[in-house]
Design a protein around this motif. Structure first.
Motif, PDB file in Angstrom:
ATOM      1  N   MET A   1       0.818  -1.204   0.000  1.00  0.00           N
ATOM      2  CA  MET A   1       0.000   0.000   0.000  1.00  0.00           C
ATOM      3  C   MET A   1       0.856   1.260   0.000  1.00  0.00           C
ATOM      4  SD  MET A   1      -3.206  -0.697  -0.254  1.00  0.00           S
ATOM      5  CE  MET A   1      -2.671  -1.966  -1.421  1.00  0.00           C
ATOM      6  N   ILE A   2       2.029   1.199   0.634  1.00  0.00           N
ATOM      7  CA  ILE A   2       2.956   2.335   0.597  1.00  0.00           C
ATOM      8  C   ILE A   2       3.403   2.594  -0.844  1.00  0.00           C
ATOM      9  CG2 ILE A   2       5.262   3.109   1.273  1.00  0.00           C
ATOM     10  CD1 ILE A   2       4.838   1.691   3.942  1.00  0.00           C
ATOM     11  N   ALA A   3       3.739   1.512  -1.557  1.00  0.00           N
ATOM     12  CA  ALA A   3       4.151   1.651  -2.954  1.00  0.00           C
ATOM     13  C   ALA A   3       3.014   2.201  -3.807  1.00  0.00           C
ATOM     14  CB  ALA A   3       4.621   0.305  -3.496  1.00  0.00           C
ATOM     15  N   VAL A   4       1.808   1.715  -3.584  1.00  0.00           N
ATOM     16  CA  VAL A   4       0.646   2.187  -4.356  1.00  0.00           C
ATOM     17  C   VAL A   4       0.368   3.660  -4.066  1.00  0.00           C
ATOM     18  CG1 VAL A   4      -1.848   1.927  -4.673  1.00  0.00           C
ATOM     19  CG2 VAL A   4      -0.392  -0.096  -4.544  1.00  0.00           C
ATOM     20  N   ASP A   5       0.519   4.064  -2.804  1.00  0.00           N
ATOM     21  CA  ASP A   5       0.304   5.466  -2.443  1.00  0.00           C
ATOM     22  C   ASP A   5       1.336   6.363  -3.128  1.00  0.00           C
ATOM     23  OD1 ASP A   5      -0.883   7.637  -0.765  1.00  0.00           O
ATOM     24  OD2 ASP A   5       1.142   7.660   0.056  1.00  0.00           O
ATOM     25  N   ARG A   6       2.580   5.920  -3.171  1.00  0.00           N
ATOM     26  CA  ARG A   6       3.604   6.689  -3.881  1.00  0.00           C
ATOM     27  C   ARG A   6       3.274   6.776  -5.371  1.00  0.00           C
ATOM     28  NH1 ARG A   6       9.131   4.246  -1.045  1.00  0.00           N
ATOM     29  NH2 ARG A   6       8.965   5.453   0.886  1.00  0.00           N
ATOM     30  N   PHE A   7       2.737   5.712  -5.921  1.00  0.00           N
ATOM     31  CA  PHE A   7       2.321   5.703  -7.328  1.00  0.00           C
ATOM     32  C   PHE A   7       1.235   6.749  -7.560  1.00  0.00           C
ATOM     33  CE2 PHE A   7      -0.797   4.232 -10.437  1.00  0.00           C
ATOM     34  CZ  PHE A   7      -0.019   4.045 -11.570  1.00  0.00           C
ATOM     35  N   GLU A   8       0.265   6.816  -6.663  1.00  0.00           N
ATOM     36  CA  GLU A   8      -0.830   7.779  -6.801  1.00  0.00           C
ATOM     37  C   GLU A   8      -0.305   9.209  -6.750  1.00  0.00           C
ATOM     38  OE1 GLU A   8      -4.166   7.539  -7.144  1.00  0.00           O
ATOM     39  OE2 GLU A   8      -4.287   5.353  -7.235  1.00  0.00           O
TER      40      GLU A   8
ATOM     41  N   PHE B   1       3.790  -8.114  -7.459  1.00  0.00           N
ATOM     42  CA  PHE B   1       3.478  -7.526  -8.765  1.00  0.00           C
ATOM     43  C   PHE B   1       3.099  -6.054  -8.610  1.00  0.00           C
ATOM     44  CE2 PHE B   1       0.054  -6.268 -11.672  1.00  0.00           C
ATOM     45  CZ  PHE B   1       0.724  -6.327 -12.887  1.00  0.00           C
ATOM     46  N   LEU B   2       2.265  -5.729  -7.625  1.00  0.00           N
ATOM     47  CA  LEU B   2       1.837  -4.348  -7.427  1.00  0.00           C
ATOM     48  C   LEU B   2       3.002  -3.440  -7.055  1.00  0.00           C
ATOM     49  CD1 LEU B   2      -1.556  -4.828  -5.527  1.00  0.00           C
ATOM     50  CD2 LEU B   2      -1.216  -4.082  -7.894  1.00  0.00           C
TER      51      LEU B   2
ATOM     52  N   TYR C   1       5.098  -2.993 -10.243  1.00  0.00           N
ATOM     53  CA  TYR C   1       4.324  -2.158 -11.166  1.00  0.00           C
ATOM     54  C   TYR C   1       4.384  -0.691 -10.740  1.00  0.00           C
ATOM     55  CZ  TYR C   1       0.206  -0.336 -13.651  1.00  0.00           C
ATOM     56  OH  TYR C   1      -0.638   0.405 -14.431  1.00  0.00           O
ATOM     57  N   SER C   2       4.175  -0.437  -9.439  1.00  0.00           N
ATOM     58  CA  SER C   2       4.147   0.944  -8.936  1.00  0.00           C
ATOM     59  C   SER C   2       5.499   1.620  -9.131  1.00  0.00           C
ATOM     60  CB  SER C   2       3.761   0.948  -7.449  1.00  0.00           C
ATOM     61  OG  SER C   2       2.464   0.417  -7.264  1.00  0.00           O
ATOM     62  N   TYR C   3       6.569   0.959  -8.731  1.00  0.00           N
ATOM     63  CA  TYR C   3       7.886   1.584  -8.824  1.00  0.00           C
ATOM     64  C   TYR C   3       8.347   1.728 -10.273  1.00  0.00           C
ATOM     65  CZ  TYR C   3       8.708   1.810  -3.820  1.00  0.00           C
ATOM     66  OH  TYR C   3       8.629   2.131  -2.495  1.00  0.00           O
ATOM     67  N   TRP C   4       7.929   0.851 -11.144  1.00  0.00           N
ATOM     68  CA  TRP C   4       8.289   0.975 -12.561  1.00  0.00           C
ATOM     69  C   TRP C   4       7.731   2.276 -13.148  1.00  0.00           C
ATOM     70  CZ3 TRP C   4      11.290  -1.283 -16.204  1.00  0.00           C
ATOM     71  CH2 TRP C   4      11.012  -0.972 -17.537  1.00  0.00           C
ATOM     72  N   PHE C   5       6.456   2.535 -12.878  1.00  0.00           N
ATOM     73  CA  PHE C   5       5.851   3.739 -13.426  1.00  0.00           C
ATOM     74  C   PHE C   5       6.274   4.985 -12.649  1.00  0.00           C
ATOM     75  CE2 PHE C   5       3.077   0.625 -15.431  1.00  0.00           C
ATOM     76  CZ  PHE C   5       2.931   1.186 -16.694  1.00  0.00           C
ATOM     77  N   ILE C   6       6.623   4.836 -11.382  1.00  0.00           N
ATOM     78  CA  ILE C   6       7.166   5.972 -10.631  1.00  0.00           C
ATOM     79  C   ILE C   6       8.485   6.420 -11.254  1.00  0.00           C
ATOM     80  CG2 ILE C   6       8.268   6.628  -8.449  1.00  0.00           C
ATOM     81  CD1 ILE C   6       6.107   4.959  -7.034  1.00  0.00           C
ATOM     82  N   MET C   7       9.357   5.477 -11.535  1.00  0.00           N
ATOM     83  CA  MET C   7      10.638   5.805 -12.153  1.00  0.00           C
ATOM     84  C   MET C   7      10.443   6.402 -13.543  1.00  0.00           C
ATOM     85  SD  MET C   7      12.951   2.539 -10.977  1.00  0.00           S
ATOM     86  CE  MET C   7      14.359   3.115 -11.931  1.00  0.00           C
ATOM     87  N   ALA C   8       9.472   5.891 -14.296  1.00  0.00           N
ATOM     88  CA  ALA C   8       9.195   6.432 -15.628  1.00  0.00           C
ATOM     89  C   ALA C   8       8.701   7.869 -15.539  1.00  0.00           C
ATOM     90  CB  ALA C   8       8.162   5.557 -16.337  1.00  0.00           C
ATOM     91  N   ALA C   9       7.830   8.153 -14.581  1.00  0.00           N
ATOM     92  CA  ALA C   9       7.285   9.504 -14.422  1.00  0.00           C
ATOM     93  C   ALA C   9       8.368  10.487 -13.994  1.00  0.00           C
ATOM     94  CB  ALA C   9       6.152   9.491 -13.405  1.00  0.00           C
ATOM     95  N   VAL C  10       9.195  10.085 -13.059  1.00  0.00           N
ATOM     96  CA  VAL C  10      10.268  10.963 -12.589  1.00  0.00           C
ATOM     97  C   VAL C  10      11.286  11.203 -13.694  1.00  0.00           C
ATOM     98  CG1 VAL C  10      12.176  11.174 -10.944  1.00  0.00           C
ATOM     99  CG2 VAL C  10       9.963  10.330 -10.183  1.00  0.00           C
TER     100      VAL C  10
ATOM    101  N   ILE D   1      16.252  -0.898  -3.634  1.00  0.00           N
ATOM    102  CA  ILE D   1      16.400  -1.377  -2.254  1.00  0.00           C
ATOM    103  C   ILE D   1      15.084  -1.927  -1.738  1.00  0.00           C
ATOM    104  CG2 ILE D   1      16.845  -0.653   0.123  1.00  0.00           C
ATOM    105  CD1 ILE D   1      18.882   1.325  -0.967  1.00  0.00           C
ATOM    106  N   SER D   2      13.992  -1.197  -1.982  1.00  0.00           N
ATOM    107  CA  SER D   2      12.681  -1.621  -1.480  1.00  0.00           C
ATOM    108  C   SER D   2      12.268  -2.977  -2.048  1.00  0.00           C
ATOM    109  CB  SER D   2      11.616  -0.572  -1.832  1.00  0.00           C
ATOM    110  OG  SER D   2      11.943   0.684  -1.282  1.00  0.00           O
ATOM    111  N   ILE D   3      12.389  -3.115  -3.373  1.00  0.00           N
ATOM    112  CA  ILE D   3      11.983  -4.360  -4.009  1.00  0.00           C
ATOM    113  C   ILE D   3      12.918  -5.501  -3.613  1.00  0.00           C
ATOM    114  CG2 ILE D   3      11.675  -5.521  -6.230  1.00  0.00           C
ATOM    115  CD1 ILE D   3      10.833  -2.826  -7.400  1.00  0.00           C
TER     116      ILE D   3
END
Length: 314
Positions: A84-91, A169-170, A173-182, A221-223
């Motif tokens: 949920m922390i990863a999903v919140d960062r994604f949002e 998977f979540l 998925y979240s960190y992949w798109f976070i890195m892409a957005a940044v 590190i997180s993953i």
């Protein structure tokens, strides 16, 4: 001489242990006990606490069941909390203003949902879907992954999907798109800097460090730590699932050891390493602060805000 027998309710330092007996129970007490003084109140409380705990254990089952339940519910809750922390960062990072903002109400709902979900998978073995049994080292208990019946096998498959594969998977998925957005945002800032004929929009050498690199490191590190914590235990479960001869009592220790170690370094990765967390910690408990707690550079914030406005207008 007055009799020491009976419900006289004298001070605890006088009379005998029988003084506290009510009349309807008096005939059941052997005279032998008349010679002993009342028990110390502290000892009574200690014994009462012990008997209460024994009663709870007898109600829920043996100690192995309790151990397995606690390990399951806290492990599952930890996994989904990190998810949920990863999903919140994604949002926040990917969706931005279009994302659903985190509120106290939403946080409470998510927390309750995590624990209810975890409780379901924890209670299921107590109700007949699989069971908790001692593991090979006989010092810990977990779900039965050795019995080849369909009942424990189906639970193991479902539990692995719900509490390992799906959250993993979540998170990825979240960190992949976070890195892409940044990465896209950093590119926009570099292009804006070229238009303004400056080397960088950041004001200090420390701030010049790539945000992409920082985020990539945090994501890695997180993953990695998540994978390191729970994958060994999952491998052990499926070694038993497929009746592997490589599964030994010594090897069975490491799955639980890696999983339990997650409770040590997860707070460091998800809490102490977070700048805003360190700032809040500095305000309340400055002696516990680890690392730098400088406020973000003001000019950097204004530059990024300008970029966001331009991106919105275009």
């Amino acid at each position: 001489m007055p009799s020491l027998i009976g419900p006289q309710y004298l001070d605890l330092t006088n009379g005998s242990v029988v003084d506290k007996v009510t009349p309807d129970m008096l005939h059941l007490i052997h005279p032998y006990w008349n010679r002993f003084a009342p028990m110390d109140p502290l000892m009574t409380k200690i014994l009462g606490t012990f008997l209460a705990m024994a009663g709870v254990l007898s109600f829920f089952g043996n100690v192995c069941d309790i151990y397995g339940m606690l390990g399951s519910i806290f492990g599952c809750a930890s996994i989904w909390t990190m998810c949920m922390i990863a999903v919140d960062r994604f949002e926040v990072i990917v969706k931005g203003v279009a994302g659903r903002p985190m509120t106290v109400k939403l946080a409470v709902v998510k927390i309750i949902g995590i624990w209810v979900f975890s409780a379901f998978w924890t209670v299921a073995p107590m109700l007949g879907w699989s069971r908790y049994v001692p593991e090979g080292n006989l010092t810990s208990c977990g779900v039965d992954y050795l019995t080849q019946d369909w009942n424990p096998k189906s639970y193991l498959i479902a539990y692995t999907i719900a509490c390992y594969i799906l959250p993993f998977f979540l998170i990825c998925y979240s960190y992949w798109f976070i890195m892409a957005a940044v990465s896209a945002h950093e590119k926009a800032m570099r292009e804006q800097a070229k238009k303004m004929n400056v080397k960088s929009l950041r004001s200090s050498e420390d701030a010049n460090k790539s945000t992409e690199g920082k985020l990539a490191k945090i994501a890695l590190i997180s993953i990695s730590l998540w994978f390191l914590s729970w994958t060994p235990y999952g491998i052990l479960n499926f070694m038993g699932f497929f009746e592997s001869d490589a599964l030994t009592p010594t090897i069975s220790i490491w799955g639980a050891a890696f999983a339990k170690a997650g409770s040590s370094y997860n707070p460091v990765v998800y809490g102490i390493s977070h700048p805003k967390y360190r700032l809040a910690l500095r305000e309340r408990f400055s002696c516990l602060v680890c690392g730098k707690t400088e406020e973000p550079v003001k000019s950097e914030i204004s530059s990024e805000a300008t970029i966001k406005e331009q991106e919105t207008s275009t």
